[in-house]
Write a protein that holds these residues in place. Structure first.
Motif, short mmCIF file in Angstrom:
data_model
loop_
_atom_site.label_atom_id
_atom_site.label_comp_id
_atom_site.label_asym_id
_atom_site.label_seq_id
_atom_site.Cartn_x
_atom_site.Cartn_y
_atom_site.Cartn_z
N HIS A 1 44.94 32.42 41.44
CA HIS A 1 44.06 32.84 42.58
C HIS A 1 44.39 34.11 41.99
O HIS A 1 43.24 35.15 42.03
CB HIS A 1 44.50 32.78 44.10
N LEU A 2 45.01 35.10 41.54
CA LEU A 2 45.08 35.77 41.19
C LEU A 2 43.70 36.29 39.95
O LEU A 2 42.75 37.27 39.63
CB LEU A 2 46.76 36.81 40.95
N GLU A 3 44.51 35.56 39.43
CA GLU A 3 43.79 35.62 37.60
C GLU A 3 42.29 35.49 38.47
O GLU A 3 41.48 36.25 37.40
CB GLU A 3 44.58 34.26 36.89
N GLU A 4 41.97 34.46 38.65
CA GLU A 4 40.69 34.62 39.35
C GLU A 4 39.59 35.23 39.36
O GLU A 4 38.22 35.42 39.62
CB GLU A 4 40.32 33.60 40.70
N GLN A 5 40.30 36.07 40.20
CA GLN A 5 40.12 37.73 40.81
C GLN A 5 39.95 38.34 39.51
O GLN A 5 38.91 39.09 39.81
CB GLN A 5 41.06 37.85 41.90
N VAL A 6 40.69 38.71 38.54
CA VAL A 6 40.88 39.08 37.05
C VAL A 6 39.97 38.88 36.15
O VAL A 6 39.18 39.93 36.20
CB VAL A 6 42.11 39.14 36.91
N GLU A 7 39.50 37.58 36.51
CA GLU A 7 38.27 37.09 35.47
C GLU A 7 37.34 37.01 36.33
O GLU A 7 36.28 37.77 35.64
CB GLU A 7 38.10 35.27 35.88
N ARG A 8 36.83 37.12 37.91
CA ARG A 8 35.73 37.75 38.54
C ARG A 8 35.79 39.18 37.82
O ARG A 8 34.48 40.04 37.80
CB ARG A 8 35.88 37.62 39.92
N LEU A 9 36.23 40.25 38.10
CA LEU A 9 36.53 41.25 38.15
C LEU A 9 35.78 42.03 36.46
O LEU A 9 35.01 42.52 36.40
CB LEU A 9 37.20 42.04 38.24
N TRP A 10 36.19 40.83 35.81
CA TRP A 10 35.88 41.14 34.30
C TRP A 10 34.77 40.54 34.09
O TRP A 10 34.29 42.08 32.99
CB TRP A 10 37.43 40.64 33.68
N ARG A 11 34.67 39.80 34.77
CA ARG A 11 32.82 39.93 34.28
C ARG A 11 32.15 39.45 34.97
O ARG A 11 30.87 40.31 34.19
CB ARG A 11 32.91 38.09 34.47
N GLU A 12 31.94 40.59 35.52
CA GLU A 12 30.94 41.01 36.92
C GLU A 12 31.28 42.61 36.72
O GLU A 12 30.13 42.95 36.83
CB GLU A 12 31.02 40.89 38.33
N ARG A 13 32.27 43.40 36.59
CA ARG A 13 32.08 45.14 36.37
C ARG A 13 32.83 45.15 35.18
O ARG A 13 32.30 46.90 34.62
CB ARG A 13 33.21 45.33 37.27
N LEU A 14 33.39 44.57 34.37
CA LEU A 14 33.94 45.15 32.88
C LEU A 14 33.32 44.43 31.62
O LEU A 14 32.73 45.56 31.11
CB LEU A 14 35.07 44.97 33.34
N GLY A 15 33.92 43.06 31.52
CA GLY A 15 33.66 42.79 29.76
C GLY A 15 32.42 43.13 29.91
O GLY A 15 31.63 42.86 28.71
N PRO A 16 31.12 42.48 30.60
CA PRO A 16 29.04 42.98 29.70
C PRO A 16 29.12 43.78 29.19
O PRO A 16 28.55 44.26 27.83
CB PRO A 16 28.59 42.62 31.55
N ARG A 17 29.36 44.94 29.92
CA ARG A 17 29.43 45.99 29.36
C ARG A 17 29.34 46.41 27.84
O ARG A 17 28.76 47.16 27.11
CB ARG A 17 30.11 47.50 30.37
#
Ligand code: ADP
Length: 205
Positions: free
Chosen positions: A187-203
């Motif tokens: 569950h923790l990793e899912e949240q990190v993945e979402r943070l990465w996808r939505e706020r960090l990685g795409p940039r």
């Protein structure tokens, strides 16, 4: 204002055993550059540093081991029950850690996602220095159980450690993103993945 032009600089904080290191590892696996304030706090008082010289000047040669390393238990005893001494020590270590973190951030490549893991981010009032403040949050009873399991502490010692930190509410008040680590590692990793996808990685891409 960006904390460092061309880089996205994240301040990652949370209480003891909330899961900061675990989240930092998950972000590193996705490509973030992680800077750990606890590690820097050791580096800046390593033998031969200006930081160690300043500590010895303030506290005397009794805080050195025979090999010339910092004798942490001895220093700990000096500052443990003396708030003024503790402030003096922090006045040496905190600016040195910040300078080193800033230098490492500046040295990161253009476009990098830099994650600074800072346990006392809120206590030291640094929230404005980041593009994004991420707080790993756990309910107090979960935190108590994890700190006891990880560090092998009895309940009174574990409670005393937790009491020395900024309140959960103070941390949550400055959070741009809250990761709630009260469930499974997945569950923790899912949240990190979402943070990465939505706020960090795409940039970065
Ligand atoms: P911090 O860096 O905030 O002190 P850690 O990342 O070291 O916290 O996590 C504290 C302890 O809890 C570690 O032993 C870690 O493996 C464990 N832990 C972290 N998240 C979870 C989770 N979701 N479920 C179970 N154990 C966890």
């Amino acid at each position: 204002m960006s904390a460092a032009p061309g880089r996205l600089v994240i301040g990652l904080t949370g209480g003891i055993a909330a899961g900061k290191s675990t989240v930092a590892d998950l972000l590193a696996a996705r490509g973030a550059i992680v800077i750990d304030a606890d590690l820097l706090a050791r580096e800046v008082v390593a033998p031969g540093t200006a930081g160690l010289a300043a500590v010895v000047e303030r506290f005397g040669p009794g805080v050195l081991t025979a090999d010339g390393d910092l004798d942490r238990p001895a220093l700990g005893r000096l500052v443990f029950a003396d708030p003024a001494a503790r402030r003096d020590l922090e006045a040496i270590i905190h600016p040195a850690v910040r300078a080193r973190a800033a230098a490492l951030t500046a040295a990161a490549p253009d476009g990098a996602i830099v994650v600074q893991v800072i346990p006392l981010l809120v206590e030291t009032g640094q929230q404005e220095a980041f593009d994004l403040v991420v707080v790993v949050d756990v309910p107090p009873e979960v935190q108590l159980a994890r700190v006891r399991a990880r560090d092998g502490l009895g309940e009174p010692e574990a409670r005393a450690r937790l009491a020395a930190q900024a309140g959960r509410d103070a941390r949550l008040a400055v959070a741009d993103v809250v990761i709630t680590n009260d469930g499974s590692p997945a569950h923790l990793e899912e949240q990190v993945e979402r943070l990465w996808r939505e706020r960090l990685g795409p940039r970065a891409g």
